[in-house]
Design an enzyme around this catalytic site. Structure first.
Site, PDB file in Angstrom:
ATOM      1  N   SER A   1      46.268  65.122   0.690  1.00 34.04           N
ATOM      2  CA  SER A   1      46.405  65.108  -0.752  1.00 34.04           C
ATOM      3  C   SER A   1      47.816  64.753  -1.227  1.00 34.04           C
ATOM      4  O   SER A   1      48.340  65.361  -2.161  1.00 34.04           O
ATOM      5  CB  SER A   1      45.990  66.487  -1.263  1.00 34.04           C
ATOM      6  OG  SER A   1      45.796  66.464  -2.604  1.00 34.04           O
TER       7      SER A   1
ATOM      8  N   GLY B   1      48.174  59.140   3.246  1.00 32.64           N
ATOM      9  CA  GLY B   1      46.928  58.620   3.835  1.00 32.64           C
ATOM     10  C   GLY B   1      46.400  59.475   4.975  1.00 32.64           C
ATOM     11  O   GLY B   1      45.605  59.014   5.783  1.00 32.64           O
ATOM     12  N   ALA B   2      46.826  60.751   5.032  1.00 31.51           N
ATOM     13  CA  ALA B   2      46.390  61.632   6.120  1.00 31.51           C
ATOM     14  C   ALA B   2      45.370  62.660   5.631  1.00 31.51           C
ATOM     15  O   ALA B   2      45.079  63.632   6.328  1.00 31.51           O
ATOM     16  CB  ALA B   2      47.589  62.326   6.752  1.00 31.51           C
ATOM     17  N   GLY B   3      44.873  62.486   4.419  1.00 31.37           N
ATOM     18  CA  GLY B   3      43.877  63.417   3.895  1.00 31.37           C
ATOM     19  C   GLY B   3      44.495  64.753   3.509  1.00 31.37           C
ATOM     20  O   GLY B   3      43.808  65.767   3.424  1.00 31.37           O
TER      21      GLY B   3
ATOM     22  N   GLU C   1      43.871  59.897 -11.711  1.00 32.39           N
ATOM     23  CA  GLU C   1      43.335  59.394 -10.433  1.00 32.39           C
ATOM     24  C   GLU C   1      42.045  58.596 -10.681  1.00 32.39           C
ATOM     25  O   GLU C   1      41.826  57.555 -10.079  1.00 32.39           O
ATOM     26  CB  GLU C   1      43.089  60.583  -9.493  1.00 32.39           C
ATOM     27  CG  GLU C   1      42.555  60.193  -8.154  1.00 32.39           C
ATOM     28  CD  GLU C   1      43.483  60.530  -6.985  1.00 32.39           C
ATOM     29  OE1 GLU C   1      44.468  61.256  -7.166  1.00 32.39           O
ATOM     30  OE2 GLU C   1      43.187  60.040  -5.891  1.00 32.39           O
TER      31      GLU C   1
ATOM     32  N   GLU D   1      33.904  71.037   1.471  1.00 32.59           N
ATOM     33  CA  GLU D   1      34.303  69.626   1.408  1.00 32.59           C
ATOM     34  C   GLU D   1      33.251  68.808   0.674  1.00 32.59           C
ATOM     35  O   GLU D   1      32.050  68.951   0.929  1.00 32.59           O
ATOM     36  CB  GLU D   1      34.473  69.112   2.841  1.00 32.59           C
ATOM     37  CG  GLU D   1      35.607  68.162   3.012  1.00 32.59           C
ATOM     38  CD  GLU D   1      36.973  68.810   2.752  1.00 32.59           C
ATOM     39  OE1 GLU D   1      37.445  68.723   1.600  1.00 32.59           O
ATOM     40  OE2 GLU D   1      37.548  69.382   3.690  1.00 32.59           O
ATOM     41  N   HIS D   2      33.732  67.977  -0.233  1.00 29.10           N
ATOM     42  CA  HIS D   2      32.871  67.129  -1.071  1.00 29.10           C
ATOM     43  C   HIS D   2      31.950  67.986  -1.945  1.00 29.10           C
ATOM     44  O   HIS D   2      30.846  67.557  -2.284  1.00 29.10           O
ATOM     45  CB  HIS D   2      32.079  66.118  -0.222  1.00 29.10           C
ATOM     46  CG  HIS D   2      32.967  65.056   0.369  1.00 29.10           C
ATOM     47  ND1 HIS D   2      33.322  63.928  -0.326  1.00 29.10           N
ATOM     48  CD2 HIS D   2      33.611  64.984   1.556  1.00 29.10           C
ATOM     49  CE1 HIS D   2      34.131  63.178   0.429  1.00 29.10           C
ATOM     50  NE2 HIS D   2      34.329  63.812   1.572  1.00 29.10           N
TER      51      HIS D   2
ATOM     52  N   ASP E   1      42.192  69.074  -5.452  1.00 28.81           N
ATOM     53  CA  ASP E   1      43.538  68.767  -4.964  1.00 28.81           C
ATOM     54  C   ASP E   1      44.591  69.045  -6.035  1.00 28.81           C
ATOM     55  O   ASP E   1      45.661  69.582  -5.756  1.00 28.81           O
ATOM     56  CB  ASP E   1      43.619  67.296  -4.524  1.00 28.81           C
ATOM     57  CG  ASP E   1      42.641  66.980  -3.399  1.00 28.81           C
ATOM     58  OD1 ASP E   1      42.060  67.924  -2.835  1.00 28.81           O
ATOM     59  OD2 ASP E   1      42.471  65.786  -3.087  1.00 28.81           O
TER      60      ASP E   1
HETATM   61  C1  GAF Z   1      39.467  64.165  -1.800  1.00 33.51           C
HETATM   62  C2  GAF Z   1      39.256  64.363  -3.288  1.00 33.51           C
HETATM   63  F1  GAF Z   1      40.372  63.989  -3.980  1.00 33.51           F
HETATM   64  C3  GAF Z   1      38.883  65.805  -3.604  1.00 33.51           C
HETATM   65  O1  GAF Z   1      38.593  65.943  -4.968  1.00 33.51           O
HETATM   66  C4  GAF Z   1      37.701  66.266  -2.742  1.00 33.51           C
HETATM   67  O2  GAF Z   1      36.502  65.727  -3.211  1.00 33.51           O
HETATM   68  C5  GAF Z   1      37.929  65.922  -1.273  1.00 33.51           C
HETATM   69  O3  GAF Z   1      38.290  64.562  -1.089  1.00 33.51           O
HETATM   70  C6  GAF Z   1      36.706  66.184  -0.442  1.00 33.51           C
HETATM   71  O4  GAF Z   1      36.386  67.543  -0.473  1.00 33.51           O
HETATM   72  O5  GAF Z   1      40.575  64.886  -1.358  1.00 33.51           O
END
Ligand code: GAF
Length: 398
Positions: free
Chosen positions: A121, A117-119, A155, A33-34, A167
């Site tokens: 994607s 908005g639920a993460g 985006e 993540e990130h 994503d």
């Molecule tokens: C969001 C972003 F769109 C992804 O690119 C990614 O950075 C994610 O956050 C975190 O891992 O979904």
């Protein structure tokens, strides 16, 4: 769930023509993540929930787009209108603008099973489904890497989130029953079959996440600041992907604490993704789950992208038997957690999570078992078994 036949009928009523249908999935990220905007590793899987587009070409250059979720029909006449209108059509306008040179317009009707908005994607699913539809209607060859990059650019420029490419890549390349190990620097892809004895529970906290709130871009800026500090001592450092924890320690005196912790998360998370891929291949679920737990702690304490509700959901899941690991998934600040659960206990675990989370927070969560689905495609009736509302009515093919 979206019923594609219903969607086609609604399109015919609205626009008076027979549409072609397309769908692109949302995703959960198992770990990593990130890391994607730091050239790192990620391990997403596509959801078996999608954003659907029914579309037909128009004789003029206008794109007329209707959303079932927002009950709105908007005409996009000028694809070069100023970016970022903070409206859902930013994604459609952005993709149409970035895929410059597409001849003609289109009528489009959009409906989605991916919670917004639920993460999960939902925005990448919308971008990729629309981009694929516009290319197909224009009879253009479709290169999925180029499509993913175009949607990422849309985006950045039209929604204002300087996201990585995870994503959009998983919305393009998802595969049934498999997670994707993606190197976001080279875009090299490796498929990891998800064992049938393991289940991924998606646990929606019902707290909306606001990626565009500026916190996401602020994390990116912290990482960039970390790279500048590291590169002064270690000139080969182009991104956090190139750095080690030992190097980070060596520049400890020069880094503000916040920058140090952000970088520590990213560098350690990259190593965790590689270890998690090995654990999954070896069917070592305890090790896999342990890495998922570590990822959550790091996101909560070092990267500071969790929230009270996500922490509560994760703690509840971790307190239950037969759960190997749990963590927030996606950008954070709300949205969903995942729990990796032994298949034999999944019904009990999901019931207990629902009860205990509601008791703890007063919010009724949405908890469901997620199977890895396929990436973007034009929809054909045989897919009805896997996607769309037909499962609920006995799973017959159309
Ligand atoms: C969001 C972003 F769109 C992804 O690119 C990614 O950075 C994610 O956050 C975190 O891992 O979904």
């Amino acid at each position: 769930m979206v019923d594609p036949e219903d969607l086609a009928r609604e399109f015919e009523r609205e626009f008076g023509r027979t549409p072609r249908l397309y769908r692109a999935p949302g995703r959960v990220n198992l770990i990593g993540e990130h890391t994607d905007y730091n050239d790192g590793f990620v391990m997403p899987m596509a959801l078996d929930r999608s954003t659907w587009v029914a579309a037909a070409p128009r004789s003029d250059d206008t794109i007329v787009v209707r959303s079932r979720e927002y009950h709105e029909t908007i005409a996009i006449d000028d694809r070069t209108e100023p970016a970022q209108q903070h409206h859902w059509t930013d994604y459609v306008r952005g993709v149409a603008a970035v895929l410059a040179g597409l001849p003609g317009g289109a009528d489009m009707l959009i409906a989605s099973d991916v919670p917004i908005g639920a993460g999960l994607s939902s925005s990448a699913a919308l971008e990729v489904a629309c981009g694929y539809a516009l290319l197909d209607l224009a009879n253009r060859p479709i290169n999925l890497i180029e499509l993913a990059r175009a949607c990422q650019r849309a985006e950045h420029e039209y929604a204002g989130t300087r996201c990585g490419v995870m994503d959009q890549m998983i919305a393009c390349f998802g595969r049934e029953g498999q997670a994707l190990m993606l190197d976001t620097r080279t875009l090299e892809r490796r498929w990891l079959p998800l064992p049938p004895t393991l289940r991924i529970l998606v646990c929606n906290t019902m707290v909306k996440h606001q990626l565009a709130s500026g916190e996401y871009n602020a994390r990116l800026a912290d990482c960039e600041a970390g790279v500048r500090i590291l590169a002064r001592c270690f000139p080969g450092t182009r991104s956090l992907r190139d750095a080690t924890l030992a190097q980070l320690d060596a520049v400890r005196g020069e880094s503000p604490d916040q920058i140090h912790r952000r970088c520590r998360h990213v560098i350690a998370e990259n190593a965790r993704v590689e270890a998690a891929a090995r654990a999954l291949s070896d069917a070592d679920f305890e090790a896999f789950g342990g890495l998922i737990d570590d990822s959550h702690r790091s996101l909560r304490d070092d990267y500071e992208v969790s929230c009270a509700e996500l922490d509560a959901m994760v703690a509840i899941a971790r307190g239950l038997g037969c759960v190997y690991g749990a963590r927030m998934t996606g950008g954070g600040f709300g949205g969903c957690a995942i729990a990796v659960v032994d298949a034999s206990a999944v019904d009990r675990v999901s019931r207990q999570i629902e009860e205990r989370y509601e008791f703890a927070t007063g919010l009724r969560p949405d908890v469901w078992v997620c199977s890895a689905g396929e990436g973007v495609a034009a929809w054909r009736p045989a897919e009805a078994l896997h996607y769309g509302g037909h499962r609920g009515r006995g799973g017959q093919t159309l």
